[in-house]
Design an enzyme around this catalytic site. Sequence first.
Site, PDB file in Angstrom:
ATOM      1  N   HIS A  63       0.783  -1.106   0.056  1.00 57.35           N
ATOM      2  CA  HIS A  63       0.077  -0.041  -0.014  1.00 57.35           C
ATOM      3  C   HIS A  63       0.948   1.202   0.017  1.00 57.35           C
ATOM      4  CE1 HIS A  63      -3.426  -2.272   0.897  1.00 57.35           C
ATOM      5  NE2 HIS A  63      -4.173  -1.376   0.500  1.00 57.35           N
ATOM      6  N   LYS A 128      -9.385  -7.725   8.624  1.00 52.20           N
ATOM      7  CA  LYS A 128      -9.666  -8.258   9.910  1.00 52.20           C
ATOM      8  C   LYS A 128      -9.881  -6.963  11.115  1.00 52.20           C
ATOM      9  CE  LYS A 128      -6.510 -10.182  12.477  1.00 52.20           C
ATOM     10  NZ  LYS A 128      -5.465 -10.955  13.073  1.00 52.20           N
TER      11      LYS A 128
END
Length: 211
Positions: A63, A128
């Site tokens: 990212h 998550k």
Amino acid sequence: MNRRHPGFQPGALPTELPGLLVLKLYHMIRINTPLADETIEKLRAGDKVLISGVIYTARDAAHKRMVEALERGELPPFDLKGQIIYYVGPTPPKPGQVIGSAGPTTAIRMDKYVEPLLKLGLKGMIGKGYRSPQVRELLVKYKAVYFAAVGGVATLLAKAIKSSEVIAYEDLGTEAIRRLLVEDFPVIVANDIYGGDVFEEGRKRFARVEL
């Protein structure tokens, strides 16, 4: 009560992903990638979903590199329009496996990188745990969805992955960007485009319980 949305295909879990181990998911909504706005508009926080098609993997390092490239005016390593990014760094596969253990990474670690990708058409993220209030607002603004995958059953999740190919940042090892072909990959809609938040709703329900 499970809702059935027009144009969606509810179905049972695949046999290699026992419902008892995957949050006891029974009636599912099947969706395919790339995601269209019409599909996203029908999803609500708490919906149980099976994803089929191509998704991409990226964690912290990937990212960071993608966003830095965008800031330099470069193109991302794949077309983000309508796509889903899975926050995962799979372990190396054993002989005969398509991929190793492929459990989700804590999503909030990617929060600071989200908006530039949403601007380019990213429509889904899988991870998550919860997202920050800022990211929840961005999901509403850009009409995107955050899916929660099931932690603790990484090997079972890997069985829904039918192929895996590194497409960018190979030097990052397990954090390289991979193109995954998945079939009936089980997730829950954690945050929808209407501001729904399955974690917040859960906290509110628990707060009403008299002990």
